[in-house]
Design an enzyme around this catalytic site. Structure first.
Site, PDB file in Angstrom:
ATOM      1  N   HIS A 351       0.863  -1.210  -0.186  1.00  0.00           N
ATOM      2  CA  HIS A 351      -0.420  -0.560  -0.226  1.00  0.00           C
ATOM      3  C   HIS A 351       0.392   1.663  -0.273  1.00  0.00           C
ATOM      4  O   HIS A 351       0.137   2.094  -0.101  1.00  0.00           O
ATOM      5  CB  HIS A 351      -0.732  -0.150   1.315  1.00  0.00           C
ATOM      6  CG  HIS A 351      -1.741  -1.023   1.144  1.00  0.00           C
ATOM      7  ND1 HIS A 351      -3.649  -0.129   0.303  1.00  0.00           N
ATOM      8  CD2 HIS A 351      -2.256  -1.947   1.700  1.00  0.00           C
ATOM      9  CE1 HIS A 351      -4.506  -1.530   0.836  1.00  0.00           C
ATOM     10  NE2 HIS A 351      -3.559  -2.333   1.231  1.00  0.00           N
ATOM     11  N   LYS A 539      -8.005  14.109   4.099  1.00  0.00           N
ATOM     12  CA  LYS A 539      -7.430  12.544   4.619  1.00  0.00           C
ATOM     13  C   LYS A 539      -6.406  13.165   5.809  1.00  0.00           C
ATOM     14  O   LYS A 539      -6.270  14.063   5.835  1.00  0.00           O
ATOM     15  CB  LYS A 539      -6.420  12.815   2.867  1.00  0.00           C
ATOM     16  CG  LYS A 539      -5.791  14.248   2.435  1.00  0.00           C
ATOM     17  CD  LYS A 539      -4.903  14.230   1.453  1.00  0.00           C
ATOM     18  CE  LYS A 539      -6.099  14.689   0.225  1.00  0.00           C
ATOM     19  NZ  LYS A 539      -6.591  13.095  -0.686  1.00  0.00           N
ATOM     20  N   ARG A 540      -5.756  12.101   6.168  1.00  0.00           N
ATOM     21  CA  ARG A 540      -4.222  12.126   6.420  1.00  0.00           C
ATOM     22  C   ARG A 540      -3.539  13.086   6.512  1.00  0.00           C
ATOM     23  O   ARG A 540      -3.122  13.317   5.404  1.00  0.00           O
ATOM     24  CB  ARG A 540      -3.552  11.240   6.777  1.00  0.00           C
ATOM     25  CG  ARG A 540      -4.455  10.253   7.792  1.00  0.00           C
ATOM     26  CD  ARG A 540      -4.382  10.462   9.074  1.00  0.00           C
ATOM     27  NE  ARG A 540      -3.168  10.519   9.539  1.00  0.00           N
ATOM     28  CZ  ARG A 540      -2.940   9.670  10.768  1.00  0.00           C
ATOM     29  NH1 ARG A 540      -4.132   8.732  10.917  1.00  0.00           N
ATOM     30  NH2 ARG A 540      -2.155   9.407  11.175  1.00  0.00           N
ATOM     31  N   LYS A 545       1.004  14.469   0.666  1.00  0.00           N
ATOM     32  CA  LYS A 545      -0.175  14.782   0.551  1.00  0.00           C
ATOM     33  C   LYS A 545      -0.500  16.329   0.107  1.00  0.00           C
ATOM     34  O   LYS A 545      -0.983  16.724  -0.250  1.00  0.00           O
ATOM     35  CB  LYS A 545      -1.213  14.413   0.983  1.00  0.00           C
ATOM     36  CG  LYS A 545      -1.191  12.897   1.384  1.00  0.00           C
ATOM     37  CD  LYS A 545      -2.244  12.659   2.469  1.00  0.00           C
ATOM     38  CE  LYS A 545      -2.403  10.956   2.984  1.00  0.00           C
ATOM     39  NZ  LYS A 545      -3.344  10.264   1.946  1.00  0.00           N
ATOM     40  N   THR A 647      -8.295   6.685  -2.029  1.00  0.00           N
ATOM     41  CA  THR A 647      -9.601   6.240  -1.936  1.00  0.00           C
ATOM     42  C   THR A 647     -10.690   7.545  -1.611  1.00  0.00           C
ATOM     43  O   THR A 647     -11.750   7.464  -1.968  1.00  0.00           O
ATOM     44  CB  THR A 647     -10.288   5.409  -1.045  1.00  0.00           C
ATOM     45  OG1 THR A 647      -9.316   5.200   0.239  1.00  0.00           O
ATOM     46  CG2 THR A 647      -8.849   3.825  -1.366  1.00  0.00           C
ATOM     47  N   LYS A 651     -14.585   8.558  -2.981  1.00  0.00           N
ATOM     48  CA  LYS A 651     -15.763   8.684  -2.562  1.00  0.00           C
ATOM     49  C   LYS A 651     -16.204  10.235  -3.214  1.00  0.00           C
ATOM     50  O   LYS A 651     -17.510  10.016  -3.651  1.00  0.00           O
ATOM     51  CB  LYS A 651     -15.114   8.554  -1.360  1.00  0.00           C
ATOM     52  CG  LYS A 651     -15.296   6.946  -0.167  1.00  0.00           C
ATOM     53  CD  LYS A 651     -14.155   6.982   0.853  1.00  0.00           C
ATOM     54  CE  LYS A 651     -14.001   6.042   0.761  1.00  0.00           C
ATOM     55  NZ  LYS A 651     -11.999   5.953   2.101  1.00  0.00           N
TER      56      LYS A 651
END
Ligand code: NBG
Length: 801
Positions: A351, A539-540, A545, A647, A651
Site C-alpha cells: 500500500h 485525508k491524513r 499529500k 480512496t 468517494k
C-alpha cells in the site's frame, strides 16, 4: 418486517435488558436495545448463510489487517437489512428521534486512514457479493485518537469507543488461544527427528470478539474477529511467593498489547509493543484458521484449496513464519511441505512506496520477543538466498537487496515477497512503480506473481447511505439497479444535457452544503455561505499529500484580493479535515498554519464573502460521511508517485465532486474515466518529477523567479499570521528537514494556481459545472469495491471456480 413485529421485538429486547418497555427507556437504553436486536438478527442471518455454504465447501478468505476503520454501524446495518424506515417509524412513534439515537453510535476507529478504511470497504463488499470472508484484527480499547484543536494546535484525546461500541461485539471466551512471547528456544535431534522447544516464555491469552458485517440485498453476513489480550490467569506462583504486586503488573503488561492503536499512517516506529501486537494478531488468527480447517476437512494438506489468507500491507507478515511454526512444530510437517502450503496460501498487497513506511525490525528485538519465529525467519532467509543464487543466477548485490534479513534487520516487505504467490499494488500507476522500482528485482525473477487491483469503495455506504437525497434521485432517473451494480450509474450520462436534471443535482448539492454549513457554524463558530464553492481536502495530514500547497494557494489568492479589493472572484470556502500522527511535528505545524490562515481570512472584512477557510476537527468516517456529499471540488494534490491510490478521491467523485489533482495514484484512472473535460489536472507527472530530481532540484531557484510565490512563503515567517511558521517555511527552502522541498510543492505551485483559476471559471458557468459533476457520478462505477473484491476473488484468492 412490519411495524408491529419490530415493536414487539424491540419491547422483548428492552424487557430482557432493562426490564421495561421501549417507551420507558432512556435514549442510551434505546440505543442499546436497537443495536442488540440488530446484532441478534445478524447472528441468525449469519447462521443461515453458513449453513447454506456448507454443502458447497466454498473457499474462504481471511483478510488479515492491523486496521479496520469500521466507522459507525447502526444506520449501516439498518439500511443493509432493509429495515431503516420501519425502525425509524417505530422509534418516532415510541417518542424517540432516530437522528439522536444514531448520534449515540460511536465510530469504531480501529484504523488510521485509507488502508484501514479499505479493509472495511472490502469486508462490506465481500459480504455484498456473498463471498465467505473473515477479517482478523485487534480489539484496540482505544482506537485512533480524538482530535481537538486548542488554539490552533492539535491535541490528542483517548478514544474510548468501547464505552458504547461494545454492544456490537460478541465475546467468545470459548475460543481463546495462547500466544507465547520471549523465552529461549532449544532445537535438537531425537532419533534423527528435528525437535524444538520454547521455554521460559510469557503467555498471553487471545480472546476473540466477533463483529458482524452486513451489506445490502445479499445472503451473506460475514464477521470481523477482533482479538483482545489477557493474562492466562493469575500467576499463582508469584502470588504464593508473596509477589502479589508483580503478578498484577504482569497482568497489565499482557493486556496492554490490545490497549491502543498506533496512530501513525504511512510511517513506522519499530516499537516493541507494536511487534507484540502484530504477533498476537497473526498467531491467534492462524491457530483459529487451522482449528477450523482440521474440523472441516480433517487435514492441513489441503489448506490452500480451502483457504486464502491475505496480508494487508506488511503489518501481518508474521503470518508466514507463524504458519510455518504451527505446521512444523505442532503438526509434524517437514520444511518443504510446510513451505509449499504457505506459498500457496498467502497473498500480499503493498500500500505504499514511502520508505519510512516499509517495516523493518531490528534482529535483536525480533529475537528477544519471538525467538522461535526468528529462527524460522533466518531459515527462510537462508533458503531464499540460496534459491536466488542457485536457481536464478541472481548476482550477490541483488540478493542482498532482496533478502529477508540484512543490515541487522528483518525486512517485512521482503518476507512477503519471499513467500506470497500473488503480490499486488493498489492502482495501475502504483503497481507499475512496484515493478519498475521498489520490487524490480523480484519482478525480474518472477513477473507472473504481480498483478494490479485498483482500490474500490463500498459505495452503498459512501453514496447510498451518506447521500440519501442523491441516491433517491438517481433511483428516480435510472432505477434501483445501480444499488447492486455500480456500472449502471453510467445510464446517468443520458441526462448530461438535461437542464432539469442538472438543476435537481445542483439543488441536492446545495442542500448538502447547507447541512454542512450548519455543522461548521456549530463546531467552528464560523458562518460559511452554502452557495460558495466548497473546496475540500480531507485525508491524513502528510507532507506528500501537500495540504501545504493548498494553503499557499489560499494565501496567494488572499494577497491578490488585498491588493485589489474590487476584484471579482468566485466565492470559496476551503474546507480541511486531517489528523496528524501524534509525533509528526511538521504535520502538526501545518494544521496550526491552516488554523492561522483561517483566522486571518475569516476575520478580514476586505475578503468577507469571498474567501473562507475552515479546519474541521476530528476527521473520521462519520464526519467524512457529512463532508463528502457537500463537496464541489475534491483536492487530490499529492506529488506524483507517492499516493499509492487514494480512496477519498473515489468517494468524492461518486458524490459529484470534481477532482482537482495530479496524475498520481488512482487519479490517473479517474482521468481515464472522465477525461480532460471533467477533471482539473495540474502538476508534474512521475517522469517529470524524476527528471527534475535527476537534474538537481532547487526550490530556491523557482522562488527567485517568482516574486509572488516568494512573498507568499514570506507570509509564513513575517508574523502576519499571528505567529511564525519558521519550520514550515524552512521545509520548503532549506535542507533542514533533509532535502529542501522534498515533495516539490514549490515546483508545482504555479500550475496549481493556474488550475485553480480554471476551477473558478468552470464554477461560474453553473450548468457546465453540474454537467462535470454528473459525468463524475456516472463514471465512478469502476471504483466500486464490488469490482475490486471480485478481482481479488478471481485473480488472487481463487475463490470463484
Ligand atoms: C495507503 C495509501 C493510500 C491508499 C491506501 C489504501 C498506507 C500504508 N497506505 O494511497 O497511502 O489508498 O493505503 O490502499 O496507509
Amino acid at each position: 418486517m412490519n411495524k408491529e413485529e419490530v415493536l414487539r421485538l424491540l419491547n422483548e429486547t428492552s424487557t430482557r435488558l432493562f426490564a421495561c418497555d421501549l417507551s420507558e427507556c432512556t435514549e442510551k437504553q434505546v440505543y442499546k436495545v436497537v443495536c442488540t436486536l440488530l446484532r441478534e438478527m445478524l447472528a441468525a442471518k449469519r447462521k443461515e448463510f453458513k449453513d447454506s455454504m456448507k454443502p458447497a465447501k466454498k473457499k474462504q478468505v481471511y483478510y488479515m489487517s492491523m486496521e479496520f476503520l469500521v466507522g459507525t454501524s447502526l444506520r449501516n446495518n439498518l439500511f443493509n437489512l432493509g429495515v431503516e424506515e420501519v425502525f425509524e417509524r417505530v422509534l418516532r412513534e415510541e417518542g424517540f428521534d432516530p437522528e439522536r439515537i444514531y448520534g449515540l453510535d460511536p465510530d469504531a476507529g480501529l484504523g488510521n486512514g485509507g488502508l484501514g478504511r479499505l479493509a472495511s470497504c472490502y469486508l462490506d463488499s465481500l459480504t455484498g457479493n456473498d463471498l465467505p470472508a473473515i477479517g482478523f484484527s485487534i480489539r484496540y480499547e482505544f482506537g485512533i485518537f480524538k482530535q481537538k484543536i486548542v488554539d490552533g494546535w492539535q491535541t490528542e484525546l483517548p478514544d474510548n469507543w468501547l464505552d458504547r461500541g461494545e454492544v456490537w461485539l460478541q465475546p467468545r471466551d470459548d475460543e481463546t488461544y495462547e500466544v507465547k512471547f520471549g523465552g529461549k528456544v532449544s532445537e535438537w535431534y531425537d532419533n534423527g527427528k528435528f525437535r524444538v522447544a520454547q521455554t521460559g516464555y510469557h503467555s498471553v491469552i487471545a480472546v476473540p470478539y466477533d463483529m458482524f458485517i452486513s451489506d445490502y440485498d445479499c445472503k451473506a453476513v460475514n464477521k470481523l474477529v477482533l482479538w483482545s489480550a489477557k493474562l492466562p490467569s493469575f500467576d499463582m506462583n508469584a502470588f504464593s511467593r508473596g509477589e502479589y504486586v508483580r503478578s498484577l503488573e504482569q497482568n497489565t503488561m499482557a493486556e496492554v498489547i490490545s490497549k491502543v492503536l498506533y496512530p501513525a499512517d504511512d510511517h513506522i516506529e519499530g516499537k516493541r509493543l507494536r511487534l507484540r501486537q502484530q504477533y498476537l494478531l497473526v498467531s491467534a488468527s492462524l491457530q483459529s484458521i487451522l482449528v477450523r480447517q482440521l474440523r472441516d476437512y480433517g487435514t492441513l494438506d489441503t489448506l490452500p484449496d480451502h483457504v486464502a489468507i491475505h496480508i494487508n500491507d506488511t503489518h501481518p507478515a508474521l503470518s508466514i513464519p507463524e504458519l510455518m511454526r504451527l505446521l512444523m512444530d505442532e503438526h509434524g510437517y517437514g520444511w518443504d511441505e510446510a513451505w509449499n502450503i504457505a506459498t500457496r496460501t498467502f497473498s500480499y498487497t503493498n500500500h505504499t512506496v514511502m520508505s519510512e513506511a516499509l517495516e523493518r525490525w531490528s534482529e535483536w528485538l525480533f529475537d528477544e520477543q519471538l525467538p522461535r519465529i526468528y529462527s524460522i525467519v533466518r531459515e527462510i532467509d537462508r533458503r531464499f538466498r540460496e534459491d536466488l543464487a542457485v536457481n536464478h543466477g541472481t548476482p550477490q548485490e541483488k540478493i542482498d537487496d532482496m533478502a529477508v534479513i540484512g543490515n541487522g534487520e528483518v525486512r517485512m516487505a521482503n518476507l512477503c515477497m519471499s513467500c506470497c504467490h500473488m503480490v499486488n499494488g493498489v492502482s495501475k500507476l502504483h503497481t507499475q512503480i512496484l515493478k519498475d522500482s521498489l520490487f524490480r528485482n523480484y519482478y525480474e525473477v518472477d513477473p507472473d506473481r504481480f498483478t494490479n487491483v485498483t482500490n474500490g469503495i463500498a459505495y452503498r455506504r459512501w453514496l447510498c447511505q451518506a447521500n440519501p437525497a442523491l441516491s433517491s434521485f438517481l433511483t428516480e432517473l435510472i432505477g434501483p439497479g445501480f444499488l447492486r451494480d455500480a456500472g449502471a450509474l453510467e445510464d446517468l450520462l443520458r441526462y448530461r444535457d438535461d437542464k432539469s436534471v442538472l438543476d435537481r443535482l445542483a439543488a441536492i448539492k446545495l442542500e448538502n452544503k447547507r447541512k454542512l454549513a450548519a455543522y461548521i457554524a456549530d463546531k467552528n463558530g464560523v458562518s460559511v455561505d452554502p452557495s460558495s464553492l466548497f473546496d475540500v481536502q480531507v485525508k491524513r495530514l502528510h507532507e506528500y499529500k501537500r495540504q501545504l500547497l493548498n494553503v499557499l494557494q489560499i494565501l496567494w489568492s488572499y494577497r491578490r484580493l488585498k491588493e485589489d479589493p474590487g476584484r471579482e472572484i468566485v466565492p470559496r470556502t476551503y474546507i480541511f479535515g486531517a489528523k496528524a500522527s501524534a509525533g509528526y511535528m511538521l504535520a502538526k505545524q501545518i494544521i496550526s498554519l491552516i488554523s492561522a490562515v483561517s483566522d486571518l481570512v475569516n476575520n478580514d472584512p476586505d475578503v468577507r464573502g469571498r474567501i473562507r477557510c475552515v479546519f474541521i476537527e476530528d476527521y473520521r468516517v462519520s464526519l467524512a460521511e457529512r463532508i463528502i456529499p457537500a463537496a464541489d471540488i475534491s483536492e487530490q494534490i499529492s506529488i506524483a508517485g507517492k499516493e499509492a491510490s487514494g480512496t477519498g478521491n473515489m468517494k468524492l467523485m461518486i458524490n459529484g465532486a470534481v477532482t482537482l489533482g495530479t496524475l498520481d495514484g488512482a487519479n490517473v484512472e479517474i482521468h481515464e474515466q472522465v477525461g480532460d473535460d471533467n477533471m482539473f489536472l495540474f502538476g508534474m507527472t512521475v517522469d517529470e518529477v524524476n527528471e527534475l530530481w535527476a537534474k538537481g532540484y532547487d526550490p530556491n531557484e523557482f522562488i527567485r523567479n517568482d516574486a509572488e510565490l516568494g512573498e507568499v512563503i514570506g507570509m509564513l515567517t513575517s508574523g502576519v499570521l499571528g505567529k511564525r511558521f519558521d519550520d514550515v517555511a524552512a521545509s520548503l527552502t532549506t535542507g533542514r528537514f533533509g532535502q529542501a522541498d522534498q515533495y516539490m510543492t514549490v515546483a508545482d505551485f504555479r500550475d496549481y494556481v493556474r488550475a485553480q483559476k480554471d476551477v473558478s471559471a468552470a464554477f461560474l458557468d453553473r450548468d457546465r459545472f453540474m454537467k462535470m459533476s454528473l459525468v463524475n457520478i456516472a463514471k465512478a462505477g469502476v471504483f466500486s469495491a464490488d469490482r475490486a473484491v471480485l478481482e481479488y476473488a478471481d485473480r488472487i484468492w481463487g475463490m470463484r471456480g
